[in-house]
Design a protein around this motif. Structure first.
Motif, mmCIF file in Angstrom:
data_model
loop_
_atom_site.group_PDB
_atom_site.id
_atom_site.type_symbol
_atom_site.label_atom_id
_atom_site.label_comp_id
_atom_site.label_asym_id
_atom_site.label_seq_id
_atom_site.Cartn_x
_atom_site.Cartn_y
_atom_site.Cartn_z
ATOM 1 N N ARG A 1 35.656 -40.205 1.283
ATOM 2 C CA ARG A 1 34.498 -39.850 2.101
ATOM 3 C C ARG A 1 33.957 -38.462 1.729
ATOM 4 O O ARG A 1 32.741 -38.274 1.622
ATOM 5 C CB ARG A 1 34.876 -39.885 3.590
ATOM 6 N N SER A 2 34.850 -37.510 1.566
ATOM 7 C CA SER A 2 34.410 -36.164 1.188
ATOM 8 C C SER A 2 33.809 -36.155 -0.209
ATOM 9 O O SER A 2 32.810 -35.455 -0.467
ATOM 10 C CB SER A 2 35.585 -35.184 1.267
ATOM 11 N N GLY B 1 31.088 -41.161 13.227
ATOM 12 C CA GLY B 1 30.831 -40.336 12.053
ATOM 13 C C GLY B 1 29.779 -39.258 12.208
ATOM 14 O O GLY B 1 28.909 -39.096 11.338
ATOM 15 N N THR C 1 24.302 -38.628 8.954
ATOM 16 C CA THR C 1 25.111 -39.658 8.301
ATOM 17 C C THR C 1 24.563 -41.045 8.596
ATOM 18 O O THR C 1 24.101 -41.324 9.706
ATOM 19 C CB THR C 1 26.583 -39.621 8.744
ATOM 20 N N GLN D 1 40.463 -39.775 3.718
ATOM 21 C CA GLN D 1 39.303 -38.894 3.836
ATOM 22 C C GLN D 1 38.780 -38.469 2.468
ATOM 23 O O GLN D 1 37.599 -38.113 2.342
ATOM 24 C CB GLN D 1 39.661 -37.646 4.658
ATOM 25 N N ARG E 1 28.993 -41.414 5.042
ATOM 26 C CA ARG E 1 29.936 -41.533 6.153
ATOM 27 C C ARG E 1 30.349 -40.161 6.665
ATOM 28 O O ARG E 1 30.199 -39.154 5.979
ATOM 29 C CB ARG E 1 31.186 -42.304 5.699
ATOM 30 N N GLU F 1 32.266 -38.658 -1.792
ATOM 31 C CA GLU F 1 30.940 -39.271 -1.817
ATOM 32 C C GLU F 1 29.910 -38.341 -1.170
ATOM 33 O O GLU F 1 28.754 -38.276 -1.621
ATOM 34 C CB GLU F 1 30.946 -40.644 -1.145
ATOM 35 N N TYR G 1 36.901 -39.456 8.503
ATOM 36 C CA TYR G 1 37.822 -40.569 8.733
ATOM 37 C C TYR G 1 38.499 -40.391 10.098
ATOM 38 O O TYR G 1 38.968 -39.306 10.440
ATOM 39 C CB TYR G 1 38.880 -40.611 7.630
ATOM 40 N N GLU H 1 26.457 -43.639 8.660
ATOM 41 C CA GLU H 1 27.472 -44.279 9.492
ATOM 42 C C GLU H 1 27.121 -44.189 10.966
ATOM 43 O O GLU H 1 27.333 -45.148 11.722
ATOM 44 C CB GLU H 1 28.836 -43.637 9.241
#
Length: 405
Positions: free
Chosen positions: A251-252, A222, A176, A248, A212, A254, A215, A178
């Motif tokens: 994030r999932s 991350g 990641t 979340q 990322r 993307e 969350y 992040e």
């Protein structure tokens, strides 16, 4: 023995977690500022994990001199307990990353040379957001393990934790942005610099960057092992939520968009299997109240926990995964894992919430050591009580680190 150059220079690479292991390494929790009630509930959880894994392969647990007898008394007799000092018990991140060199291949077996990488560890961010301010003992864990096993060693000044990478053993790594691009890790390195180091040290050809991680995973910034992992080459499991209002979800989504539109090192389009999230789960006043504040990052009540079923461990013939007391969701996750790994036995850890409260889960507290034999004509799914032949084979793996020097 200290090795010169990078692992890839010597043709070493990081094998996939589903390859045969010689053993699993774990630590032992005792920090009262990170594990509630003098770490007793967490210790019971670690025992459950170690006992589950020991059904499939040898396990070594490392405990401090103050805790060695306590650990020995609680752990099953077939689990080896070594005395080793540490700042905390996250051996995925502080232990070595093992790499292998295939030396000889026949129709029945593949003999490997084993080596290890000592990354630089800074407590998930050093003094700029790290989890504790003193990590000197943790910085030595990888070296101590490799020295104990007499395994050749590569070292790297780059800050990297084992939970920040997943590989398929065929040239592909997932990580990641992040985490690896966070300024509290390697501010002097660019994304291209870091990708090149991953290629040189993991022996991969392609790095897939997810934007990322999970969350609420502020402890690790991350880590990828909380949101996504390989099932086999070309197939990944992805932490998923259906609720579009959940933070979340974005994030999932993307991550899914990246994974579904990319190919691995072999040119395969990745198949993405959703693994639905538990919860959401939150820390309680009682749980936080059981901590003794000192040096660790403070925990607060009603904080969202980084709960995920993706943080599981692949053992020899087994999948050891967290459960969180939500029977319908736990059961659904178990079914997905069993379908994803039809040839392995899924074991759910009922006390995984205690590990979660400390900042991670099953994968975070385990580190696999590859076997010198990566394939055999037959391999037992589980070490059965009283089966001396199978047990002798697994015991022998503990004593084999390097073949054909």
């Amino acid at each position: 023995m200290e090795m010169k150059g990078s692992p890839s220079h010597h043709k070493f690479y990081m094998p996939a977690e589903w390859n045969l292991h010689a053993q699993t390494w774990m630590g032992w929790p005792e920090r009262e500022d990170n594990w509630r009630e003098k770490a007793r509930p967490a210790q019971r959880a670690f025992v459950e994990v170690a006992a589950a894994i020991s059904q499939f392969e040898p396990v070594t647990v490392c405990a401090s001199s103050d805790q060695w007898e306590n650990a020995r008394n609680q752990l099953p007799a077939n689990v080896r307990v070594l005395e080793m000092s540490s700042n905390d018990a996250w051996f995925r991140d502080t232990g070595p990353t093992f790499v292998v060199l295939d030396k000889l291949q026949t129709s029945t077996e593949n003999i490997r040379e084993i080596a290890g990488i000592r990354w630089t560890f800074n407590s998930w961010g050093g003094l700029d957001g790290g989890c504790f301010s003193d990590w000197r003992m943790d910085q030595l864990i990888a070296r101590k393990i490799l020295d104990a096993e007499r395994v050749p060693q590569f070292s790297h000044t780059m800050v990297l934790e084992g939970g920040s990478i997943h590989v398929d053993g065929e040239g592909t790594c997932i990580t990641t942005e992040e985490c690896l691009l966070h300024p509290n890790r390697n501010p002097g390195l660019t994304k291209d610099n870091i990708e090149e180091e991953l290629k040189q040290y993991l022996g991969v050809e392609k790095v897939i960057w997810l934007p990322r991680g999970l969350y609420g995973d502020s402890d690790t910034n991350g880590h990828v092992d909380n949101i996504c992992c390989f099932v086999r080459p070309g197939v990944v499991l992805l932490h998923w939520v259906d609720d579009e209002s959940d933070p979340q979800y974005e994030r999932s989504l993307e991550a899914f968009n990246v994974l579904s539109k990319t190919t691995d090192a072999s040119g395969r389009t990745l198949q993405v299997i959703p693994l639905h999230a538990p919860g959401p789960l939150y820390s309680t006043v009682e749980e936080v109240g059981g901590l003794v504040p000192h040096d660790a990052k403070p925990r607060v009540a009603n904080a969202r926990l980084a709960a995920t079923y993706v943080n599981f461990y692949i053992a020899n013939g087994g999948i050891v995964a967290p459960a969180f007391g939500d029977i319908p969701r736990d059961s659904a996750a178990e079914k997905v894992l069993q379908a994803a790994f039809p040839d392995r036995e899924v074991v759910m850890i009922s006390s995984a919430r205690e590990i979660l409260l400390g900042g991670g889960n099953v994968h975070c507290i385990t580190q696999q050591q590859p076997a010198a034999f990566c394939a055999l004509p037959t391999s037992p799914r589980r070490i059965e009580d009283g089966d001396k032949v199978k047990q002798a084979f697994y015991d022998s793996l503990l004593n084999v680190s390097v073949l054909l020097n």
